[in-house]
Scaffold this motif. Sequence first.
Motif, PDB file in Angstrom:
ATOM      1  N   HIS A 265       0.824  -1.215   0.000  1.00  0.00           N
ATOM      2  CA  HIS A 265       0.000   0.000   0.000  1.00  0.00           C
ATOM      3  C   HIS A 265       0.855   1.261   0.000  1.00  0.00           C
ATOM      4  CE1 HIS A 265      -3.478  -2.543   0.667  1.00  0.00           C
ATOM      5  NE2 HIS A 265      -2.866  -3.097   1.691  1.00  0.00           N
ATOM      6  N   ASN A 266       2.001   1.183  -0.671  1.00  0.00           N
ATOM      7  CA  ASN A 266       2.861   2.351  -0.772  1.00  0.00           C
ATOM      8  C   ASN A 266       2.656   2.968  -2.150  1.00  0.00           C
ATOM      9  OD1 ASN A 266       5.059   4.154  -1.076  1.00  0.00           O
ATOM     10  ND2 ASN A 266       6.259   3.000   0.421  1.00  0.00           N
ATOM     11  N   ILE A 267       1.929   4.078  -2.216  1.00  0.00           N
ATOM     12  CA  ILE A 267       1.513   4.611  -3.515  1.00  0.00           C
ATOM     13  C   ILE A 267       2.696   5.130  -4.333  1.00  0.00           C
ATOM     14  CG2 ILE A 267      -0.806   5.211  -2.714  1.00  0.00           C
ATOM     15  CD1 ILE A 267       0.127   8.131  -2.528  1.00  0.00           C
ATOM     16  N   PHE A 268       3.813   5.444  -3.671  1.00  0.00           N
ATOM     17  CA  PHE A 268       4.983   5.929  -4.402  1.00  0.00           C
ATOM     18  C   PHE A 268       5.979   4.814  -4.720  1.00  0.00           C
ATOM     19  CE2 PHE A 268       3.430   9.775  -2.238  1.00  0.00           C
ATOM     20  CZ  PHE A 268       3.252  10.594  -3.352  1.00  0.00           C
TER      21      PHE A 268
END
Length: 383
Positions: free
Chosen positions: A144-147
Amino acid sequence: MNNFSKEVMHVGEMASGAALTVPVYRIKGDSDAPSVYIQANMHGAEVQGNAVIFQLLELLKNIDIKGNITLVPYANPVACNHKNGEYTLGRFDPITGVNWNRMYHFDESIIKPFVRDSIGKDDATIEANFKQLMIEKIEQKLEHNIFGLTTGQRIAYQLQRLAHQADLVLDLHTGPISSKHLYCPEYAQESAQYFDIPHTLLIPNEFGGALDEATFCPWWYLQEAFTELGIKFSISSKALNKESFTVELGSQEQIDLDVALDDAKSILAYLQYKGVIAAPEYQPQVMTRYGCYLKDYKAYYSPMGGMVDYLAEFGKPLAAGEPLARILRMDNYHFGTDDETENGGPLHYLSLDHEVLPILHFASASVNQGTELYKVFTNFFEL
């Protein structure tokens, strides 16, 4: 063995789309004894740990296994294959320049809220909940790390997710040219005597990015937070039993299966002590073991460039004034004259003004001024 399984863990992809994979071997124990996680070869040239894992798997075929055991050789497929000519590099991520063993995760801010929510609960519940929390935090970083994540972080976090599921963690490494030594948390000093390793570095309970710290520091911080509230909670108690070590197996760029067998037996002596296996024939050897606090583990940098003849023996105390090494400078050689004083002559002896215990030295004889030449114990003591 019916309790044995193997899987291939997908840890990333190359530019061509080829998968980066890591083998994971699991042996299921027959009780609720402490579980253990062992990995090797996070740094590309540090290959002896793979041979040790092979020998462990061979020996474990005939051992009564009580706790679950997970073994991961070739932990970093990028570093394993990072070659330059005949040498394996693979200590640093070639894209970011970060040490592969400094990318693990720990967020101290999770501790106090968890402690507040755990007041009044029994130790077993706290242990299970905290272990689950750490796994969830790693999964959040992975999924869930958007970057996104760097290649190294993606590999490290997936390994760390496995490690958090265990009670005892052994990360197998080597030095450049090195003696065997152990990085041991200060609170676990007693356990150092159960490895057949003569040199132990006692490290503080501080997180610096390495796997051993990422897996023991959270438990230590948790204990400290409970202590501040006057609540007894001990990670070194038999009920919790949380320990993590970096095991340095000697020198890089080589394997020795016979030595690996001895190293595997050393690890089994520790696992027997911890109750992971029921094999009393595995006991630690009687030897002199030296300890040193991390603050007293010193690097000696070459005062000049040249060609180095390494003289000091590993594991043998070196008296003040005795030479660590001598440096050859052929540019200072003067043929046909007795005058060797210009620029100090061709041979330069390097020594220190106090007793040290040499642990490892640089892999090459060719050094620049400022090269980390030796690492030594100072203020060392017998364990």
